[in-house]
Design an enzyme around this catalytic site. Structure first.
Site, PDB file in Angstrom:
ATOM      1  N   SER A 105     -25.541 102.957  -3.224  1.00 56.44           N
ATOM      2  CA  SER A 105     -25.919 101.573  -2.985  1.00 56.44           C
ATOM      3  C   SER A 105     -24.722 100.811  -2.415  1.00 56.44           C
ATOM      4  CB  SER A 105     -26.451 100.976  -4.285  1.00 56.44           C
ATOM      5  OG  SER A 105     -27.144  99.786  -4.058  1.00 56.44           O
ATOM      6  N   TRP A 106     -24.234  99.757  -3.072  1.00 63.75           N
ATOM      7  CA  TRP A 106     -22.998  99.128  -2.615  1.00 63.75           C
ATOM      8  C   TRP A 106     -21.858 100.139  -2.588  1.00 63.75           C
ATOM      9  CZ3 TRP A 106     -19.966  95.963  -0.214  1.00 63.75           C
ATOM     10  CH2 TRP A 106     -18.621  95.849  -0.593  1.00 63.75           C
ATOM     11  N   HIS A 142     -34.816 103.545  -5.667  1.00 62.34           N
ATOM     12  CA  HIS A 142     -33.410 103.300  -5.384  1.00 62.34           C
ATOM     13  C   HIS A 142     -32.458 103.876  -6.427  1.00 62.34           C
ATOM     14  CE1 HIS A 142     -30.024 101.134  -3.626  1.00 62.34           C
ATOM     15  NE2 HIS A 142     -29.696 100.685  -4.831  1.00 62.34           N
ATOM     16  N   GLY A 189     -23.375  97.599  -6.975  1.00 63.99           N
ATOM     17  CA  GLY A 189     -23.311  96.171  -7.239  1.00 63.99           C
ATOM     18  C   GLY A 189     -23.228  95.427  -5.905  1.00 63.99           C
ATOM     19  N   ASP A 249     -37.627 103.380  -1.612  1.00 57.93           N
ATOM     20  CA  ASP A 249     -36.562 102.495  -2.069  1.00 57.93           C
ATOM     21  C   ASP A 249     -36.906 101.061  -1.670  1.00 57.93           C
ATOM     22  OD1 ASP A 249     -34.193 101.066  -2.479  1.00 57.93           O
ATOM     23  OD2 ASP A 249     -32.924 102.784  -1.982  1.00 57.93           O
TER      24      ASP A 249
END
Length: 337
Positions: free
Chosen positions: A133-134, A315, A66, A287
């Site tokens: 990711s985050w 991704h 996120g 990605d």
């Protein structure tokens, strides 16, 4: 970045007709949590925490993406349940944590403190940190703040919270590959505001009008979800209102504040703090959300880590090649420890 929880739930079993292997084929069978709790953080936030797998196993904490993506039961399945004690939690403002979509007392450093409080509450001395990711961003920041706690870092779809990454995704870089999808994302904003899409969406996501907030939240989430998979056709389903509002408000809040870091490129500049910690970086070659340049530069500054560039992958955690690689890494780590 990336709606780590929701896209996983809906994408693991999507490819029913192409003949290609699906991510779910590489995962362990579904399991239930043996412990679920709500932790009061004392500043207005209550955090959902769960444990699954082997209570006496090797602890691994999973940091979702996120910001605002939340965790899902499918995330338990990347770990051998006989070997690992799997800790999942919903970060502030999302998933089952409350208050929902709240940005007050919600910064990167609040999340770092939450991770430490969870570790202490569960009586864990050291653990593996697994983030995508985050979640990879947060894993690195947490490790740099507490380098004595992680025994290994397993990262996917690296995002370093750098201005160039935000400009790529919200300034038209990715839009050069997906001009039709980018046009839809821009269309809701007056032309004179399109030079700063993060700020333009901020005005609407925090307008105080719930209907407007949901409309722009769904558009924000749709832009990201549409580009998550290498197999994407540039479209995505409409996210549930409450999920989209939390995800989009929290992402926008963090990105607008540059992740609450002190300087651009901070993570790379502080890699000396954790260069000794073993790690693995799993990165999709194609990605579109977090281009591989960041993963490559991270690996260059991290001699104890190995970079795995996955061909024909984007991704999403649910990309078959990415899921297969992550499960293999975790199986090897369990055998070698």
């Amino acid at each position: 970045m990336c709606s780590f929880g929701r896209e996983l739930l809906y994408s693991l079993d999507m490819d029913k007709h192409s003949g290609q292997k699906r991510a779910v084929q590489y995962l362990y069978p579904p399991i239930d949590a043996f412990d679920q709790r709500l932790m009061d953080m004392g500043d207005g936030h209550t955090i959902y925490v769960e444990q699954s797998g082997n209570p006496s196993g090797m602890p691994v904490v999973v940091l979702h993406g996120g910001p605002g993506g939340g965790c899902s039961p499918a995330m338990r399945r990347y770990f051998d349940p006989t070997k690992y004690r799997v800790i999942l939690f919903d970060q502030r403002g999302c998933g089952r944590s409350r208050p929902h979509a709240e940005i007050a007392n919600n910064t990167t450093w609040d999340l770092v403190d939450d991770i430490e409080r969870i570790r202490e509450a569960l009586g864990i001395e050291q653990w593996i940190v697994f983030g995508g990711s985050w979640g990879a961003t947060l894993s690195l920041i947490y490790a740099q703040a507490h380098p004595d706690r992680p025994v290994a870092l397993i990262l996917r779809g690296v995002f370093l919270m750098m201005q160039r990454e935000l400009e790529w995704f919200y300034g038209g870089g990715a839009g050069q590959f997906w001009p039709d999808t980018w046009a839809k994302f821009q269309a809701l904003v007056p032309e004179e505001e399109r030079h700063d899409m993060i700020e333009a969406y901020y005005k609407r996501l925090f307008s105080g009008d719930y209907t407007v907030e949901v409309k722009f939240a769904r558009a924000w989430a749709a832009w990201e979800n549409a580009l998550a998979s290498v197999a994407s056709d540039g479209t995505s389903g409409q996210a549930p209102a409450e999920y989209a509002r939390a995800f989009s408000r929290l992402e926008n809040h963090y990105f607008r504040n540059a992740g609450f870091l002190n300087e651009d490129g901070q993570i790379l500049k502080r890699m000396d703090r954790i260069r000794h910690i073993p790690g693995a970086i799993v990165q999709g070659r194609y990605d579109m959300i977090c281009p591989p340049r960041s993963a490559y530069e991270l690996a260059e500054k991290w001699p104890a880590a190995r970079l795995h560039l996955v061909q024909n992958a984007g991704h999403a955690l649910s990309e078959p090649g990415i899921s297969a690689t992550l499960v293999r890494i975790m199986d090897e780590l369990a055998r070698d420890t």
